[in-house]
Structures are given as structure tokens and as C-alpha cells.
Design a protein around this motif. Structure first.
Motif, mmCIF file in Angstrom:
data_model
loop_
_atom_site.group_PDB
_atom_site.id
_atom_site.type_symbol
_atom_site.label_atom_id
_atom_site.label_comp_id
_atom_site.label_asym_id
_atom_site.label_seq_id
_atom_site.Cartn_x
_atom_site.Cartn_y
_atom_site.Cartn_z
ATOM 1 N N UNK A 62 39.587 -37.168 -20.944
ATOM 2 C CA UNK A 62 40.414 -36.346 -21.102
ATOM 3 C C UNK A 62 39.669 -35.264 -19.821
ATOM 4 N N UNK A 63 39.083 -35.361 -18.850
ATOM 5 C CA UNK A 63 39.563 -34.521 -17.570
ATOM 6 C C UNK A 63 39.325 -35.481 -16.382
ATOM 7 N N UNK A 64 39.652 -36.871 -16.420
ATOM 8 C CA UNK A 64 40.447 -37.429 -15.415
ATOM 9 C C UNK A 64 40.767 -38.436 -15.437
ATOM 10 N N UNK A 65 41.402 -38.804 -14.656
ATOM 11 C CA UNK A 65 42.867 -39.546 -14.578
ATOM 12 C C UNK A 65 42.421 -41.241 -14.843
ATOM 13 N N UNK A 66 44.131 -41.189 -15.482
ATOM 14 C CA UNK A 66 43.734 -42.817 -16.149
ATOM 15 C C UNK A 66 44.812 -43.003 -15.688
ATOM 16 N N UNK A 67 44.572 -45.068 -15.759
ATOM 17 C CA UNK A 67 45.231 -45.902 -15.875
ATOM 18 C C UNK A 67 46.370 -45.790 -16.913
ATOM 19 N N UNK A 75 53.929 -49.902 -33.625
ATOM 20 C CA UNK A 75 55.364 -48.859 -32.643
ATOM 21 C C UNK A 75 54.574 -47.825 -31.521
ATOM 22 N N UNK A 76 53.998 -47.308 -31.744
ATOM 23 C CA UNK A 76 53.480 -46.702 -30.561
ATOM 24 C C UNK A 76 53.138 -47.680 -29.262
ATOM 25 N N UNK A 77 53.648 -47.310 -28.112
ATOM 26 C CA UNK A 77 53.738 -48.855 -27.614
ATOM 27 C C UNK A 77 52.633 -47.822 -25.785
ATOM 28 N N UNK A 78 52.422 -47.112 -26.197
ATOM 29 C CA UNK A 78 51.547 -45.671 -24.778
ATOM 30 C C UNK A 78 50.062 -45.882 -24.610
ATOM 31 N N UNK A 79 49.912 -45.129 -23.867
ATOM 32 C CA UNK A 79 48.332 -46.042 -23.658
ATOM 33 C C UNK A 79 47.084 -46.228 -24.685
ATOM 34 N N UNK A 80 46.946 -47.832 -25.395
ATOM 35 C CA UNK A 80 46.384 -47.812 -26.619
ATOM 36 C C UNK A 80 44.525 -46.998 -26.517
ATOM 37 N N UNK A 81 43.998 -46.546 -25.668
ATOM 38 C CA UNK A 81 43.104 -45.888 -25.332
ATOM 39 C C UNK A 81 42.646 -44.122 -25.602
ATOM 40 N N UNK A 82 43.788 -43.886 -25.468
ATOM 41 C CA UNK A 82 43.923 -42.104 -25.081
ATOM 42 C C UNK A 82 44.168 -41.754 -26.279
ATOM 43 N N UNK A 83 44.067 -42.541 -27.384
ATOM 44 C CA UNK A 83 43.871 -42.178 -29.143
ATOM 45 C C UNK A 83 42.417 -42.363 -29.084
ATOM 46 N N UNK A 84 41.205 -42.237 -28.805
ATOM 47 C CA UNK A 84 40.034 -43.182 -29.129
ATOM 48 C C UNK A 84 39.331 -41.735 -27.482
ATOM 49 N N UNK A 85 38.075 -41.027 -28.392
ATOM 50 C CA UNK A 85 38.090 -40.001 -28.378
ATOM 51 C C UNK A 85 36.570 -40.243 -27.325
ATOM 52 N N UNK A 86 36.471 -41.221 -25.834
ATOM 53 C CA UNK A 86 35.063 -41.595 -25.803
ATOM 54 C C UNK A 86 34.953 -40.514 -24.377
#
Length: 477
Positions: free
Chosen positions: A119-124, A134-145
């Protein structure tokens, strides 16, 4: 007043919230066990330099960011053929370069890598184009890594993701089918001038065992991504194609073998005696059982009219055979319960031809009757005209002779004559009953021959059907 206006400005509020988040992160880093070099590097790059994760991290705006996309298949969770949705667990890694997080490792005691929350960096804004969620947002944003940052500015972002994708299912060879499912990844907003994707490694060597599917391989290809909605622009994507093969053992034991055994029971209807009264009941019971199995297969298949699966054809053909055998059984029962005299052509077809071909043993009186009929036909031309005249005696002469005989008879002779007449009537009645019984036996023999004839036809059709379906399935395997 000016401060109030600035705080109500959305962009100003976003900047304030970002700064507050960095301050809270800095306070939390002071309370954890970390090297001074890491704390100093985070403060220098994310607080003092005021890193903005909303801005594409390039010094020159005309420069594009090249992203390497890697996919490692971990597990196939589910394959829903009815809704054509594949659920998988995959490791996804994206690698790119960030111009604003570089540092000189010698200034930080040789620190080459830094791990910070994503969450601290720019992500593609990478999305899965053929997602079933149903949710077509960035599929990796929900993963806290965390993200690994190199001193040269290289970014490695990896996460374990559960994905649902639309996968068109070809059910023709079900349950001996092989499916190819695609996963298409690309940027949603940036075209090729700003973000470009290229193929990274794709591997399934760490694939966990699945009781229904085996993985045969993964291929990856980069597509230019030209769409009619946006002429003159390219939205490149990386498409991974996973080839999976179904394990058919479950369906063989639960669908195919029961169908084979149930269809085999329909042959018993031809062997079952007509006197039992269960021939039609057996055929209808088998027909209903096959219909239930067909409904079970239909529930697992997608509702499509493009193709009918092999197992569906197998069930349909089997149902047609069983329905035909039931119809044949009705015809056999009709023959069995007839009482009228048999036509001449039927006697010739059944007793002289089919009985010999099908090795059916005829009753003795039918054999004698046929042999006697042949003798009569052979000797009919040898009868003399004089013998015919004697046989066709005049009725008037017989009447005169009988009247003259009755006048000369005694009372005793007349009683004996009456007794003889009654005996003749009883004899004729028994002869008529015996003739009727023989007619019934003849029809029962015809029913037996018809049963055996239909049984042979049924066996031939069943063998041809099973061989045809098996050859088609083995050609695919």
C-alpha cells in the motif's frame, strides 16, 4: 477561511491523509525491531522525499513502464461445468522498475533490499479481463502482502490469489475431455504508451493433487490488445492458457458402468417367459432408471445446444434401444395370446425358415403337420378321377341307403346307433378343443421365435453402439 477551503478540497484531503498514514507508519517503525538503516531508508524515501503513490513512477512522462507478469499454478479448486467457471489458486508475480525508490547501498551500510507493504507504493492497475467475480478491481489489492524493493529501483510484487475465470467448456468427450482455460491480464486504464506487459515464466510444477483434474501444461503469450472501442491505441495483455484433463474413473464407476448393467438387464425381457406377466414391467422399469441417470448427467452439463456429449449420446441411444425392446415385447405378447388360426404365410416364415435359422425346436405335432402337408401337396396330382368321384358321392344316394338301413334295424340297433351319435359328438368336441389347444401352442411358438429374433437384433445394435462410442472416446484419449 482559506484553511477551511483547503481542507474541503478533495485533493488536499487526500494529501493530508497520505501524510498522516506515513507518519503513523514511521511511528510504528520506531516501536518495532528493525535496523537503523531500514528506518533511515524508509524515512528518506517515503517521508522526506514525499513519495506519491498516485503518480506513475517515471522521471520522463514519455517513458513507459515494462511489467513482467509471472504465474505459478498452485491448485485447481473447482471446475463448474454448468456455469463454465474455473476457480484456481495461483502465485502471481509482477516485476517493474520504480525511478523514485532507488538508493545508494553504500550510504545505508550495504542495504540492497527493502520490504515494505504494497500500500506504500504505486501499483499497476492490472486486472483479470475474463474474471467471473462481480468486483473487477485490481485482483491483488485485497491481498495484504509486502513488496521487495531493490536498490536499483526494481520492484517484485508476489501474492497468492484465488481467481475465478470464465472458461468455455467443450463437453463433447465428457467424461474423457480436456479443457483449455485462459487467464487474460492487462492494464485497465493505461495503453501501451504508458504500461507494457511481456511474458514471464509460467509453471505448474508445484501443482497440488486434485481428485478430478490433471494439469498438462501452461502456455503464455503476449497479445497487442487492439479493440474496436479505442482505435489507434493498444492495450497489451498477457494470456496464460492452462490445459487440464479430467480423470474419468469417478464417472466410469458412477455413470457408465451402471448404465451398461441396466441396459443389459433389458435383454432379460426377451428371455423372461410370457406367462410371468412381468416382461413389459421390466422394460418400463429399466427405461425409468436410464432416464434418472440421464437427468443426473444433464444437471452437471452446461445448458448448450452446440454439442451433445458422448455420454449423453450413449444414454439416448440406450434409452431408444430399451424403448424399442419394450415395444418388441408388446408385439411378442400379442402373438402369445392370439387364438385365431395362423395365416399360411406366417406358418411358412416362422416354422420353415426362422425356426431353422434360430435353432428353435418345434413341437412334434407341428413337425408332423408340416411333413403331412408336404406329403399331401406331393401326392395331390396322383389322385385318379375315379377316386375323386367315389369320394364325392351323391347326397341323394347316401340318404336312400340310410333310410333303407333304418327300416331294417332293431330297437337294440337303434339304441346303439344313438349312443354312437353321442360318442361322435363328444369326440368332435374333444377334437375341436384339441385343435384350439394346438392353435394356441402354435402362437406361443411364434412368440418364442419372435423373442429370440428380437434378442439377436438387440444384441447386435447394442454392440455396434458401444463400439462406436468407445472408439470415439479412445480416439480422443
Amino acid at each position: 477561511m482559506n484553511l477551511t477551503r483547503k481542507l474541503t478540497d478533495p485533493m488536499m484531503c487526500l494529501t493530508v491523509l497520505q501524510i498522516c498514514g506515513f507518519l503513523m507508519l514511521g511511528c510504528s517503525l520506531q516501536g518495532i525491531f528493525a535496523s537503523p538503516e531500514q528506518i533511515k531508508l524508509i524515512e528518506d524515501r517515503f517521508f522526506n522525499d514525499r513519495y506519491n503513490k498516485l503518480v506513475r513512477p517515471v522521471i520522463n512522462e514519455s517513458q513507459k513502464i515494462s511489467i513482467s507478469f509471472e504465474l505459478y499454478l498452485s491448485q485447481i479448486n473447482d471446475m463448474d461445468e454448468k456455469f463454465q467457471i474455473l476457480t484456481t489458486t495461483v502465485w502471481i508475480t509482477q516485476r517493474w522498475h520504480d525511478d523514485y525508490v532507488t538508493w545508494n547501498a553504500s550510504e545505508y551500510n550495504g542495504l540492497e533490499k527493502l520490504r515494505v507493504p504494497a500500500s506504500m507504493l504505486w501499483l499497476p492497475d492490472t486486472v483479470l479481463y475474463n474474471t467471473a467475480k462481480e468486483d473487477n478491481e485490481n485482483f491483488m489489492l485485497d491481498v495484504q502482502t509486502n513488496i521487495i524493493i531493490n536498490a536499483s529501483g526494481g520492484i517484485d510484487w508476489s501474492a497468492l490469489v484465488i481467481m475465478k475465470t470464465f472458461c468455455p467448456v467443450n463437453i463433447f468427450y465428457f467424461p474423457f475431455d480436456t479443457q483449455q482455460c485462459e487467464m487474460k491480464f492487462g492494464s485497465w486504464q493505461y495503453d501501451a504508451r504508458f504500461i507494457d506487459y511481456y511474458e514471464g515464466p509460467a509453471d505448474a510444477s508445484n501443482y497440488q493433487h486434485n481428485g478430478e483434474w490433471d494439469t498438462e501444461g501452461i502456455t503464455v503469450v503476449r497479445n497487442p490488445g487492439i479493440y474496436s472501442c479505442c482505435p489507434g491505441r493498444e492495450y497489451p495483455d498477457v494470456t496464460f492458457t492452462i490445459t487440464i484433463r479430467r480423470k474419468p474413473l469417478f464417472y466410469i464407476f458412477n455413470l457408465i458402468i451402471p448404465c451398461f448393467l441396466i441396459s443389459g438387464m433389458s435383454m432379460l425381457g426377451f428371455i423372461l417367459p410370457c406367462e410371468s406377466g412381468e416382461k413389459v414391467s421390466l422394460g418400463i422399469t429399466v427405461l425409468l432408471s436410464l432416464t434418472v441417470f440421464l437427468l443426473v448427467v444433464a444437471e452437471t452439463m452446461p445448458a448448450t445446444s452446440d454439442v451433445i456429449p458422448l455420454i449423453g449420446r450413449y444414454y439416448i441411444f440406450t434409452i431408444v434401444l430399451v424403448a424399442t425392446s419394450t415395444t418388441m415385447t408388446v408385439l411378442v405378447l400379442n402373438f402369445h395370446h392370439r387364438h385365431q388360426p395362423m395365416p399360411r404365410w406366417m406358418r411358412v416364415v416362422y416354422f420353415r425358415f426362422l425356426a431353422r435359422v434360430l435353432f428353435v425346436d418345434l413341437p412334434a405335432f407341428i413337425k408332423a403337420k408340416e411333413d403331412c402337408r408336404n406329403c399331401i401337396i406331393t401326392n395331390a396330382n396322383n389322385i385318379k378321377e375315379e377316386e375323386v368321384k367315389i369320394i364325392k358321392a351323391s347326397p341323394e344316394r347316401k340318404k336312400v341307403t340310410n333310410d333303407h338301413t333304418k327300416k331294417n334295424m332293431t330297437f337294440k340297433d337303434k339304441v346303439l346307433l344313438d349312443i354312437l351319435k353321442h360318442v361322435q359328438k363328444i369326440s368332435q368336441r374333444h377334437e375341436s378343443k384339441d385343435k384350439h389347444t394346438k392353435v394356441n401352442i402354435e402362437w406361443r411358438v411364434v412368440a418364442k421365435i419372435t423373442d429370440r429374433f428380437f434378442l439377436i437384433i438387440y444384441i447386435i445394435c447394442a454392440i455396434l453402439m458401444n463400439v462406436s462410442i468407445t472408439v470415439q472416446a479412445l480416439m480422443h484419449v
